[in-house]
Design a protein around this motif. Structure first.
Motif, short mmCIF file in Angstrom:
data_model
loop_
_atom_site.label_atom_id
_atom_site.label_comp_id
_atom_site.label_asym_id
_atom_site.label_seq_id
_atom_site.Cartn_x
_atom_site.Cartn_y
_atom_site.Cartn_z
N LEU A 265 0.83 -1.20 0.00
CA LEU A 265 0.00 0.00 0.00
C LEU A 265 0.87 1.26 0.00
O LEU A 265 0.55 2.24 -0.68
CB LEU A 265 -0.91 -0.02 1.23
CG LEU A 265 -2.16 0.86 1.23
CD1 LEU A 265 -3.06 0.54 0.06
CD2 LEU A 265 -2.92 0.69 2.54
N VAL A 266 1.96 1.22 0.74
CA VAL A 266 2.89 2.35 0.75
C VAL A 266 3.47 2.58 -0.64
O VAL A 266 3.54 3.71 -1.13
CB VAL A 266 4.03 2.11 1.77
CG1 VAL A 266 5.14 3.15 1.58
CG2 VAL A 266 3.51 2.16 3.19
N GLN A 267 3.87 1.49 -1.28
CA GLN A 267 4.47 1.62 -2.62
C GLN A 267 3.48 2.18 -3.63
O GLN A 267 3.85 2.99 -4.49
CB GLN A 267 5.00 0.25 -3.06
CG GLN A 267 6.20 -0.21 -2.24
CD GLN A 267 6.53 -1.68 -2.41
OE1 GLN A 267 5.72 -2.46 -2.94
NE2 GLN A 267 7.72 -2.08 -2.00
N ILE A 268 2.22 1.79 -3.53
CA ILE A 268 1.19 2.35 -4.41
C ILE A 268 1.05 3.85 -4.17
O ILE A 268 0.96 4.66 -5.10
CB ILE A 268 -0.16 1.64 -4.18
CG1 ILE A 268 -0.09 0.18 -4.65
CG2 ILE A 268 -1.29 2.38 -4.91
CD1 ILE A 268 -1.33 -0.62 -4.31
N SER A 269 1.07 4.23 -2.90
CA SER A 269 0.92 5.64 -2.54
C SER A 269 2.12 6.46 -2.99
O SER A 269 1.97 7.62 -3.40
CB SER A 269 0.74 5.77 -1.02
OG SER A 269 -0.42 5.07 -0.58
N GLN A 270 3.30 5.88 -2.92
CA GLN A 270 4.50 6.61 -3.33
C GLN A 270 4.49 6.93 -4.82
O GLN A 270 5.15 7.89 -5.25
CB GLN A 270 5.75 5.80 -2.96
CG GLN A 270 6.03 5.81 -1.46
CD GLN A 270 7.13 4.84 -1.06
OE1 GLN A 270 7.35 3.82 -1.73
NE2 GLN A 270 7.82 5.14 0.02
N GLY A 280 4.56 14.90 2.75
CA GLY A 280 3.84 13.66 2.43
C GLY A 280 4.77 12.51 2.07
O GLY A 280 4.59 11.38 2.54
N ARG A 281 5.78 12.78 1.25
CA ARG A 281 6.75 11.73 0.90
C ARG A 281 7.50 11.24 2.14
O ARG A 281 7.76 10.05 2.30
CB ARG A 281 7.76 12.26 -0.13
CG ARG A 281 7.23 12.31 -1.56
CD ARG A 281 8.37 12.57 -2.52
NE ARG A 281 9.28 11.43 -2.57
CZ ARG A 281 10.58 11.52 -2.83
NH1 ARG A 281 11.15 12.71 -3.03
NH2 ARG A 281 11.33 10.44 -2.88
N ALA A 282 7.84 12.19 3.02
CA ALA A 282 8.55 11.82 4.25
C ALA A 282 7.69 10.91 5.13
O ALA A 282 8.17 9.90 5.67
CB ALA A 282 8.96 13.07 5.01
N LEU A 283 6.42 11.26 5.27
CA LEU A 283 5.53 10.44 6.11
C LEU A 283 5.35 9.05 5.53
O LEU A 283 5.27 8.06 6.28
CB LEU A 283 4.18 11.15 6.25
CG LEU A 283 4.19 12.50 6.97
CD1 LEU A 283 2.79 13.08 7.03
CD2 LEU A 283 4.76 12.36 8.37
N LEU A 284 5.28 8.94 4.20
CA LEU A 284 5.18 7.62 3.60
C LEU A 284 6.44 6.80 3.85
O LEU A 284 6.38 5.58 4.02
CB LEU A 284 4.91 7.75 2.10
CG LEU A 284 3.49 8.15 1.72
CD1 LEU A 284 3.40 8.48 0.23
CD2 LEU A 284 2.50 7.04 2.07
N LYS A 285 7.61 7.46 3.88
CA LYS A 285 8.85 6.76 4.19
C LYS A 285 8.84 6.23 5.63
O LYS A 285 9.37 5.17 5.92
CB LYS A 285 10.05 7.68 3.95
CG LYS A 285 10.54 7.71 2.52
CD LYS A 285 11.07 6.34 2.08
CE LYS A 285 11.49 6.32 0.64
NZ LYS A 285 11.96 4.98 0.22
N CYS A 286 8.22 7.00 6.53
CA CYS A 286 8.04 6.51 7.91
C CYS A 286 7.25 5.21 7.92
O CYS A 286 7.63 4.23 8.57
CB CYS A 286 7.30 7.55 8.75
SG CYS A 286 8.32 8.89 9.38
N SER A 287 6.15 5.20 7.18
CA SER A 287 5.32 4.00 7.11
C SER A 287 6.07 2.84 6.47
O SER A 287 5.96 1.69 6.89
CB SER A 287 4.03 4.29 6.33
OG SER A 287 3.22 5.22 7.01
N GLU A 288 6.84 3.16 5.43
CA GLU A 288 7.63 2.11 4.76
C GLU A 288 8.63 1.49 5.74
O GLU A 288 8.77 0.26 5.81
CB GLU A 288 8.37 2.71 3.57
CG GLU A 288 9.23 1.69 2.82
CD GLU A 288 10.03 2.31 1.69
OE1 GLU A 288 10.89 1.61 1.14
OE2 GLU A 288 9.80 3.49 1.37
#
Length: 438
Positions: A265-270, A280-288
């Protein structure tokens, strides 16, 4: 048509149109609105009532109750001329005309009530709202006065504070009412207002999914994450779109989805994030990083964390709705989770202090327990089963039942799952297992 009696014995005659015919209540209402330069929406705020209700009265579809007619008259400064046009029932005559005030949900309103009820049940599983009927919450939403955009932004901040300071079971009721009231306003908003209201909808739906995750209502939460993403996507606000997705993937790790599914899901969002530095990109990296950590890929998790740190230091753009939500300690908490899972005691202690400092600022008290449990997890990972599991038991035992959210108990389970299989029969491990399974 009746004439209104006055205290001095005179009567106030019902107003007449230019042709000499007696005006209807709706016609007089329209005339007063034009004379005062008021919109139906503004009048709705003054009364207060729904502007759709004002529209139906103006068109002659509804005749308001005597109390509502008096409130409309007063709000418009009509000096009784509007109230005088409300017909009175003729008592004592079998065939007399009785003007019936409509119930709040007749005609269009009944259809709207059913529509809101369907919306309320989307993502609601048994017990989601406790003993209170959904219909009651719909009624409250229908009765809510319209709000301007500043009020809606304040509503988002109020709910965020409630999520951080109150048990989730207490928070969801008011969130549902406001989400339903917002859905009504979206249907009548102009193009500019609609975009802003959809930003509010994305924020409130995100908070609602957050609350449902804390309650362990995973199916409901997933459906509200979809609502939040759809609303954010409609606005075209990239930072909001990424923020919602980062929050979804951050919460999904609490038993809502498998770590592999979270990573996917993270990869789709990225893919929608673009290449530039952004919050936003930073927060997705946190989740990753947290998803990789849960999969045991600790080196990759640390690399994702470093990338997150770089992005945050370079990011100049932030989401401007509910801003404190997206920056409320995600980096510090990601450091803690990734370090604890890897058994890095020196980094965990620093991350604990940093996380608690953020929580003091944001007043997000439930996360304090999770910070403490991450420290216990690190102890278990490093071979201290008895001490780490015992710490986790003490932490959870000290927590009142109302505050034992699903997310907290799922973190307790993470501590137990870190115990080597051959040591799970030890007393502290057995006690932790029983406590988190209750």
């Amino acid at each position: 048509m009746h004439a209104e009696s006055r205290p001095n014995g005179t009567t106030k005659q019902a107003p007449r149109s230019e042709t000499g015919e007696t005006m209807t209540f709706g016609e007089k209402l329209g005339q007063l609105l034009e004379e005062r330069g008021l919109s139906q929406r503004k009048l709705g705020k003054l009364v207060p009532c729904d502007d759709g209700y004002v529209s139906r009265v103006r068109r002659g579809i509804y005749m308001p109750s005597e109390e509502m007619a008096a409130r409309l008259d007063e709000a418009l400064g009509a000096d009784g001329s509007l109230l005088a046009l409300r017909p009175k029932p003729q008592n004592g005559k079998p065939g007399g005309t009785v003007v019936r005030s409509p119930t709040p949900y007749e005609g269009d309103d009944e259809m709207e009530r059913r529509s809101l009820l369907r919306l309320a049940t989307v993502g609601m599983s048994a017990g989601t709202l406790g003993a209170e009927p959904l219909g009651r919450l719909v009624d409250l939403a229908l009765a809510a006065a319209p709000r301007d955009l500043d009020d809606w932004h304040l509503t988002c901040d109020d709910h965020l504070y409630a999520v951080r300071t109150r048990p989730p079971g207490e928070v969801r009721r008011e969130l549902v009412i406001d989400l339903l009231a917002l859905d009504r306003e979206l249907k009548t908003a102009d193009a500019r207002e609609r975009i802003e209201l959809q930003r509010v909808q994305a924020a409130l739906a995100t908070l609602h999914a957050n609350v449902l995750t804390r309650l362990g209502e995973h199916g409901s939460a997933i459906r509200w994450w979809r609502t939040a993403k759809a609303a954010a996507d409609t606005t075209g606000d990239l930072e909001l779109r990424l923020g919602v997705r980062a929050t979804e993937t951050g919460h999904a790790r609490y038993g809502q989805r498998s770590p592999a599914a979270v990573l996917h899901l993270v990869q789709i969002s990225q893919a929608i994030a673009g290449a530039g530095p952004s919050l936003g990109r930073a927060l997705l990296k946190c989740s990753e990083g947290k998803a990789l950590s849960a999969l045991g890929r600790h080196g990759e998790a640390k690399h994702a964390l470093h990338t997150c740190e770089d992005l945050l230091s370079a990011a100049s753009v932030q989401c401007d709705i509910m801003r404190d939500y997206w920056t409320g300690g995600q980096l510090q908490f990601a450091r803690l989770i990734i370090s604890a899972a890897a058994g890095d005691e020196s980094r965990v202690q620093v991350a604990v202090d940093d996380s608690l400092a953020v929580l003091d600022r944001t007043a997000d008290h439930p996360y304090t327990t999770q910070v403490q449990l991450q420290s216990a997890l690190c102890t278990v990972v490093n071979g201290g089963t008895d001490r780490g599991a015992g710490e986790a038991v003490e932490i959870l035992d000290a927590l009142p039942l109302a505050q034992r959210s699903h997310m907290i108990m799922e973190t307790g389970k993470t501590v137990w799952r870190a115990v080597p299989v051959e040591q799970r029969d030890r007393p502290a491990a057995r006690e932790l297992r029983a406590l988190t399974s209750a």
